[in-house]
Design an enzyme around this catalytic site. Sequence first.
Site, PDB file in Angstrom:
ATOM      1  N   CYS A   1      -5.696  -3.294   1.972  1.00 26.64           N
ATOM      2  CA  CYS A   1      -5.393  -3.339   3.386  1.00 26.64           C
ATOM      3  C   CYS A   1      -6.945  -3.460   4.306  1.00 26.64           C
ATOM      4  CB  CYS A   1      -4.760  -2.127   4.035  1.00 26.64           C
ATOM      5  SG  CYS A   1      -4.025  -2.196   5.845  1.00 26.64           S
TER       6      CYS A   1
ATOM      7  N   GLU B   1       0.750  -1.042  -0.069  1.00 26.48           N
ATOM      8  CA  GLU B   1       0.026  -0.159  -0.052  1.00 26.48           C
ATOM      9  C   GLU B   1       0.883   1.262   0.157  1.00 26.48           C
ATOM     10  OE1 GLU B   1      -3.792   1.788   2.693  1.00 26.48           O
ATOM     11  OE2 GLU B   1      -2.467   0.103   3.357  1.00 26.48           O
TER      12      GLU B   1
ATOM     13  N   LYS C   1      -9.346   2.851  -2.611  1.00 25.79           N
ATOM     14  CA  LYS C   1      -9.732   2.047  -1.475  1.00 25.79           C
ATOM     15  C   LYS C   1     -10.996   2.532  -0.694  1.00 25.79           C
ATOM     16  CE  LYS C   1      -7.357   1.171   3.483  1.00 25.79           C
ATOM     17  NZ  LYS C   1      -6.187   1.285   3.974  1.00 25.79           N
TER      18      LYS C   1
END
Length: 265
Positions: free
Chosen positions: A144, A41, A110
Site C-alpha cells: 500500500c 493488504e 510494511k
Amino acid sequence: MRTALLQSSGRPGSVAANLKVLDEAAGRAAAAGAGLLVAPEMYLTGYAIGADVRRLAEPADGDGADAVAEIAGRHGLAVAYGYPERDGETVFNSAQLIAADGTRLANYRKTHLYGCFERELFTPGDEPVVQAELGGLRVGLMICYDVEFPENVRAHALAGTDLLVVPTAQMHPFQFVAESVVPVRAFENQMYVAYVNRVGVEGEFEFVGLSTLSGPDGVARARAGRGDELVLGDVDPVLLAASREANPYLKDRRPGLYGSLSRTI
C-alpha cells in the site's frame, strides 16, 4: 505469467471465511491459466478490525500460511496475500508469497505505516526490498503506502524487480493513487506493478477498489471496478525487455546528483 488480482475484503474478522473466498478465487484463476493470485493488504483477517489485529496475528509460518499453502498446492498457482504477522510480542503488517508447491518464497513487512491506526497497531519493517524468483520473473513485495514513496519503488528497480506485487487497502479520497500514481510508478521504473485493493466500508474507512496490473509502458493490463472482482492480466517478459531497451531510465541516472534524497527533513 498470467496474474490474477482478487479485489475483495472478504469477511473482516473471519480468517475461515476469507480463506474460503481465496480458495474459490484460486480455482477460477487457475482455470483461466493464472500462475499467480494476489489478494489485498491484511486480507487474511480484515483491515479495520481494531484490537482483533493483535489477537489474530500469527507467525509467518502459522496456521494461516499453512492453509494458503494448501490452497496454492491444490490449485497449482502461487499466492500472495496480506496478513498481520506476529514475531514474539511484535506485530507487523506483512505480505507473504507462497509458491504453487506450497513453499514459502518471501515475507515482507510494511516499511511505511499509514496514519495513527496503523502506527498504534504495528511496528514498521526495516527491509525495503524483498524478492523471490517465480515463473522466470523476479517478483518483489510491497504494501500500500510504500508504493507512494518513489525511492521505495526505485530501490526495487535497481534490484532487478520485474513484477512488483502490492497488496493494498487504498481508501477514499485517494483513488488517484490507483488511477494515476501506480501506472506512473510502473513506467518510470520499467516494471509491472500489481496493485490489489480492498472494497467497501470497514469501520471508518471506505476502500475504493480500482485494482490494477500496470505495465512498463504505463498502460493498465487489467483494471477492476469498485466491487468484488477477480481480474486477470499477463506479465510479458518480452514486452518488459523491449520497454526497458526503449526507456533507459536506470542507465541514464546520475546518482551523484541525488545525495539530498537521503537527508532528513
